[in-house]
Scaffold this motif. Structure first.
Motif, PDB file in Angstrom:
ATOM      1  N   ILE A 108     -10.481  66.382  66.088  1.00  0.00           N
ATOM      2  CA  ILE A 108     -10.796  67.814  66.035  1.00  0.00           C
ATOM      3  C   ILE A 108      -9.524  68.601  65.754  1.00  0.00           C
ATOM      4  CG2 ILE A 108     -10.439  68.200  68.514  1.00  0.00           C
ATOM      5  CD1 ILE A 108     -13.390  69.668  66.585  1.00  0.00           C
ATOM      6  N   ASN A 109      -9.645  69.672  65.007  1.00  0.00           N
ATOM      7  CA  ASN A 109      -8.498  70.533  64.727  1.00  0.00           C
ATOM      8  C   ASN A 109      -8.022  71.202  66.010  1.00  0.00           C
ATOM      9  OD1 ASN A 109      -7.185  73.251  63.795  1.00  0.00           O
ATOM     10  ND2 ASN A 109      -7.215  71.912  61.995  1.00  0.00           N
ATOM     11  N   ARG A 110      -6.720  71.274  66.173  1.00  0.00           N
ATOM     12  CA  ARG A 110      -6.177  71.824  67.419  1.00  0.00           C
ATOM     13  C   ARG A 110      -6.288  73.341  67.501  1.00  0.00           C
ATOM     14  NH1 ARG A 110      -0.451  69.040  68.621  1.00  0.00           N
ATOM     15  NH2 ARG A 110      -0.523  70.628  70.295  1.00  0.00           N
ATOM     16  N   ASP A 111      -6.675  73.985  66.423  1.00  0.00           N
ATOM     17  CA  ASP A 111      -6.934  75.428  66.477  1.00  0.00           C
ATOM     18  C   ASP A 111      -8.391  75.724  66.813  1.00  0.00           C
ATOM     19  OD1 ASP A 111      -4.356  76.238  65.900  1.00  0.00           O
ATOM     20  OD2 ASP A 111      -4.672  76.118  63.728  1.00  0.00           O
ATOM     21  N   SER A 112      -9.190  74.700  67.031  1.00  0.00           N
ATOM     22  CA  SER A 112     -10.607  74.903  67.295  1.00  0.00           C
ATOM     23  C   SER A 112     -10.829  75.418  68.712  1.00  0.00           C
ATOM     24  CB  SER A 112     -11.371  73.596  67.108  1.00  0.00           C
ATOM     25  OG  SER A 112     -10.953  72.637  68.081  1.00  0.00           O
ATOM     26  N   ALA A 113     -11.960  76.077  68.898  1.00  0.00           N
ATOM     27  CA  ALA A 113     -12.310  76.579  70.225  1.00  0.00           C
ATOM     28  C   ALA A 113     -12.474  75.435  71.215  1.00  0.00           C
ATOM     29  CB  ALA A 113     -13.599  77.398  70.138  1.00  0.00           C
ATOM     30  N   LEU A 114     -13.034  74.320  70.765  1.00  0.00           N
ATOM     31  CA  LEU A 114     -13.232  73.182  71.658  1.00  0.00           C
ATOM     32  C   LEU A 114     -11.893  72.674  72.173  1.00  0.00           C
ATOM     33  CD1 LEU A 114     -15.594  70.176  71.284  1.00  0.00           C
ATOM     34  CD2 LEU A 114     -13.182  69.771  71.703  1.00  0.00           C
ATOM     35  N   TYR A 115     -10.937  72.492  71.277  1.00  0.00           N
ATOM     36  CA  TYR A 115      -9.641  71.963  71.703  1.00  0.00           C
ATOM     37  C   TYR A 115      -8.962  72.907  72.687  1.00  0.00           C
ATOM     38  CZ  TYR A 115      -4.903  70.186  71.705  1.00  0.00           C
ATOM     39  OH  TYR A 115      -3.685  69.699  72.120  1.00  0.00           O
ATOM     40  N   ARG A 116      -8.970  74.185  72.386  1.00  0.00           N
ATOM     41  CA  ARG A 116      -8.311  75.135  73.278  1.00  0.00           C
ATOM     42  C   ARG A 116      -8.967  75.124  74.661  1.00  0.00           C
ATOM     43  NH1 ARG A 116      -8.505  78.320  68.580  1.00  0.00           N
ATOM     44  NH2 ARG A 116     -10.246  79.542  69.418  1.00  0.00           N
ATOM     45  N   ASP A 117     -10.287  75.084  74.688  1.00  0.00           N
ATOM     46  CA  ASP A 117     -10.983  75.087  75.976  1.00  0.00           C
ATOM     47  C   ASP A 117     -10.715  73.790  76.733  1.00  0.00           C
ATOM     48  OD1 ASP A 117     -12.869  76.572  77.705  1.00  0.00           O
ATOM     49  OD2 ASP A 117     -14.152  74.830  77.377  1.00  0.00           O
ATOM     50  N   ALA A 118     -10.768  72.664  76.022  1.00  0.00           N
ATOM     51  CA  ALA A 118     -10.583  71.361  76.667  1.00  0.00           C
ATOM     52  C   ALA A 118      -9.195  71.202  77.253  1.00  0.00           C
ATOM     53  CB  ALA A 118     -10.864  70.242  75.667  1.00  0.00           C
ATOM     54  N   THR A 119      -8.199  71.864  76.659  1.00  0.00           N
ATOM     55  CA  THR A 119      -6.817  71.654  77.087  1.00  0.00           C
ATOM     56  C   THR A 119      -6.250  72.782  77.937  1.00  0.00           C
ATOM     57  OG1 THR A 119      -6.067  72.553  74.959  1.00  0.00           O
ATOM     58  CG2 THR A 119      -6.274  70.150  75.137  1.00  0.00           C
ATOM     59  N   THR A 120      -6.968  73.893  78.048  1.00  0.00           N
ATOM     60  CA  THR A 120      -6.433  75.014  78.838  1.00  0.00           C
ATOM     61  C   THR A 120      -7.338  75.433  79.981  1.00  0.00           C
ATOM     62  OG1 THR A 120      -7.434  76.688  77.373  1.00  0.00           O
ATOM     63  CG2 THR A 120      -5.203  75.911  76.820  1.00  0.00           C
ATOM     64  N   ILE A 143     -17.411  70.504  54.557  1.00  0.00           N
ATOM     65  CA  ILE A 143     -17.817  71.909  54.390  1.00  0.00           C
ATOM     66  C   ILE A 143     -17.574  72.709  55.665  1.00  0.00           C
ATOM     67  CG2 ILE A 143     -19.577  71.306  52.690  1.00  0.00           C
ATOM     68  CD1 ILE A 143     -21.641  71.738  55.062  1.00  0.00           C
ATOM     69  N   PHE A 144     -16.855  72.129  56.628  1.00  0.00           N
ATOM     70  CA  PHE A 144     -16.699  72.733  57.943  1.00  0.00           C
ATOM     71  C   PHE A 144     -15.401  73.535  58.031  1.00  0.00           C
ATOM     72  CE2 PHE A 144     -18.607  68.404  58.353  1.00  0.00           C
ATOM     73  CZ  PHE A 144     -19.917  68.834  58.380  1.00  0.00           C
ATOM     74  N   PRO A 145     -15.242  74.386  59.045  1.00  0.00           N
ATOM     75  CA  PRO A 145     -14.032  75.212  59.149  1.00  0.00           C
ATOM     76  C   PRO A 145     -12.762  74.360  59.207  1.00  0.00           C
ATOM     77  CG  PRO A 145     -15.712  76.014  60.654  1.00  0.00           C
ATOM     78  CD  PRO A 145     -16.214  74.710  60.117  1.00  0.00           C
ATOM     79  N   SER A 146     -11.796  74.691  58.364  1.00  0.00           N
ATOM     80  CA  SER A 146     -10.540  73.948  58.328  1.00  0.00           C
ATOM     81  C   SER A 146      -9.463  74.823  57.706  1.00  0.00           C
ATOM     82  CB  SER A 146     -10.693  72.665  57.505  1.00  0.00           C
ATOM     83  OG  SER A 146      -9.438  72.029  57.313  1.00  0.00           O
ATOM     84  N   PRO A 147      -8.231  74.757  58.214  1.00  0.00           N
ATOM     85  CA  PRO A 147      -7.141  75.495  57.572  1.00  0.00           C
ATOM     86  C   PRO A 147      -6.659  74.827  56.292  1.00  0.00           C
ATOM     87  CG  PRO A 147      -6.321  74.260  59.441  1.00  0.00           C
ATOM     88  CD  PRO A 147      -7.815  74.097  59.450  1.00  0.00           C
ATOM     89  N   ALA A 148      -7.081  73.598  56.055  1.00  0.00           N
ATOM     90  CA  ALA A 148      -6.656  72.867  54.867  1.00  0.00           C
ATOM     91  C   ALA A 148      -7.619  73.134  53.711  1.00  0.00           C
ATOM     92  CB  ALA A 148      -6.605  71.368  55.157  1.00  0.00           C
ATOM     93  N   TYR A 149      -7.086  73.305  52.516  1.00  0.00           N
ATOM     94  CA  TYR A 149      -7.930  73.644  51.364  1.00  0.00           C
ATOM     95  C   TYR A 149      -8.995  72.592  51.106  1.00  0.00           C
ATOM     96  CZ  TYR A 149      -5.437  70.179  48.514  1.00  0.00           C
ATOM     97  OH  TYR A 149      -4.934  69.014  48.012  1.00  0.00           O
TER      98      TYR A 149
END
Length: 548
Positions: free
Chosen positions: A127-139, A77-83
């Motif tokens: 974790i989805n690579r479009d997530s805020a966590l991923y972006r913060d962790a990698t940038t 039920i969590f945010p995802s770009p996949a249907y």
């Protein structure tokens, strides 16, 4: 030999009395297009595909109560770009396409008021690579999540993971978490604890009852130290933290290795799925082979009896004949015509009388059809996950999410007035849905079916599956005709050998009246039982009178 309850580990499982029902929210039930809602036009404009949502799940609870199941398992039920919701972002928030967090908690409260447990799917290893966590962790060099992402090539900034194209053409990218990092492990645990007390007020009515875990390894094989993703390093401490906060929480894991029963995961989880049983039972029912079906059940029993010591010790398997990752049961059984349709009733009988807690995949109780396609994206599985058929004609509250993909929509299996809907089957005598309702009710009312040991019984007809299910206080005989062919006129009914010392008392499936005195079944004799194609009959047994 018969295995009584005290020798059957599944009998002591906290899931032993459950009958679970799996749904995919986007395909389950819509609420936005309700013509009775004053804000329907605005909500419909924002939801052109009639996607399923939390309010739709809430509205569907009376159906689940009518069906008789005890709990619901929802895909993520969590945010995802996949249907379908997998490969999701941070699981401490809900997918806004399904509704608000308050609406989800309202659903939980309503489900619990209806005496239904709620389990949600969780992808814990990435974790989805479009997530805020991923972006913060990698940038962000100063990120609190630094080191949380498993890196295939740190110098090149390449994470360990995978990607694919979803049904709308978008690229879905997923990165593994490096669970060797204590901070990453703690974060996944905090995410999981959130839904066990979502408001921090100890209101268990708003909480979920546990998790279904996606694609679980005892130890991930293709990486250094398995990225810390293992039973001992991650899953056992994770489960202990959840139980420390909520002792009654339950978790069941989908083992990554489908060719096994996943018992190597039992040290951390309450259950795994009887995947080998799913495929073997399907083939046995399709070919009308009672011997193959007995072998499938015995294989599952052997797996659980040989399961490693676990915490908690009362582990079990969950029995399924369908789910979102395999072709629809009706299609797999070839039950697409009136002649072959009895296979679906036989499948219902097998699923609801075998030893392990059963899981029903939404729509299988209606005989919905669907086979994986080759559309070149995750739309390949849409035919296995078509919108649940509430109505005879496609309309509210049915969803139409597959309209996102032109080919999936154009080649859908469901048709108007194809008899595979709630409207066409509910309260219709002899329908598949009514067969499920009757068998669910029978399982819930019969301790031997939920917690009893299992013994294969010999039948004169190799197409009749017969078994003894017994606890210390109750014994029942189960007989299921797997064949779609009726017994020829004038031919004898199948003969089933009863264990010594037991005789038939009365039938539980068809009626609750004792057998006529003129038709006694003596101890150790062979009982002739008339069965229609696909029919299940269950008899209560009693000790034979002493004739000496």
């Amino acid at each position: 030999m018969i295995r009584p309850a005290d020798a059957a580990p599944w009998a002591q499982s906290p899931l032993a009395d459950d009958i679970l029902y799996q749904v995919m929210p986007i395909a389950w039930r819509d609420s936005d297009h309700d013509p009775a809602s004053p804000d329907a036009p605005a909500r419909a404009a924002a939801d052109p595909y009639r996607d399923g949502d939390f309010r739709g799940m809430n509205a569907a609870l009376p159906y689940l109560s009518t069906l008789g199941v005890t709990g619901l398992w929802s895909t993520p039920i969590f945010p995802s770009p996949a249907y379908h919701g997998y490969q999701h972002a941070e699981p401490d928030r809900v997918n806004p396409a399904l509704g608000t967090e308050s609406q989800f908690l309202d659903f939980n409260r309503a489900a619990h008021a209806a005496n239904l447990r709620v389990f949600i799917d969780l992808v814990a290893y990435g974790i989805n690579r479009d997530s805020a966590l991923y972006r913060d962790a990698t940038t962000n060099p100063a990120s609190p999540f630094a080191g949380f992402i498993a890196m295939k090539d740190a110098a090149a900034g390449a994470p360990f993971g995978y990607d694919y194209r979803t049904c709308t053409g978008e690229r879905v990218s997923f990165a593994f978490l490096d669970l060797r990092n204590a901070g990453a492990r703690d974060l996944v645990t905090r995410w999981s604890l959130k839904w066990l007390d979502p408001r921090g007020d100890a209101d268990r009515t708003a909480a979920v009852d546990g998790y279904r875990l996606d694609h679980v390894w005892a130890r991930y094989p293709d990486s250094p130290d398995g990225w810390g993703y293992s039973v001992n390093n991650f899953w056992k401490p994770w489960k202990q933290a959840l139980r420390a906060a909520h002792p009654d929480v339950l978790t069941f894991a989908e083992q990554a290795k489908w060719e096994t029963f996943g018992t190597d995961l039992h040290p951390a989880h309450d259950a795994t799925f009887a995947k080998p049983f799913l495929f073997a039972a399907r083939e046995a029912i399709r070919t009308s082979s009672a011997a193959r079906l007995h072998a499938a059940v015995e294989s599952a029993i052997a797996a659980i009896l040989e399961s490693p010591a676990s915490e908690p010790p009362a582990r079990t398997l969950l029995a399924t004949l369908g789910d979102h990752d395999v072709d629809r049961l009706a299609s797999a059984l070839g039950a697409t015509t009136p002649r072959t349709a009895p296979r679906l009733k036989a499948a219902a009988g097998v699923l609801l009388t075998q030893p392990y807690p059963p899981v029903i995949y939404f729509g299988d109780e209606l005989g919905m059809l669907g086979v994986a396609a080759q559309f070149g994206s995750d739309a390949n599985d849409i035919p296995r996950r078509e919108p649940f058929k509430w109505n005879a004609v496609d309309s509210f509250p049915m969803t139409n999410y597959l309209a996102r993909h032109a080919d999936a929509s154009a080649h859908r299996y469901s048709e108007d007035r194809d008899t595979r809907s709630v409207e066409e089957q509910l309260n219709v005598k002899g329908s598949l849905l009514e067969t499920y309702r009757a068998l669910i009710r029978l399982r819930r009312e019969t301790p031997a079916l939920r917690r009893g040991g299992y013994r294969a019984l010999e039948s004169s007809d190799p197409r009749v599956w017969a078994c003894l299910r017994a606890t210390a206080d109750q014994s029942v005989l189960v007989a299921v005709r797997l064949s779609t062919a009726a017994t020829p006129p004038g031919s004898a009914s199948p003969s089933i050998t009863l264990p010594p010392g037991l005789t038939i008392d009365r039938e539980l499936t068809i009626s609750d009246a004792p057998l006529p005195a003129s038709s006694p079944i003596t101890a150790g004799s062979s009982a002739q039982i008339e069965l229609e194609p696909g029919q299940t009959r269950v008899f209560l047994l009693s000790r034979a009178p002493d004739t000496h």
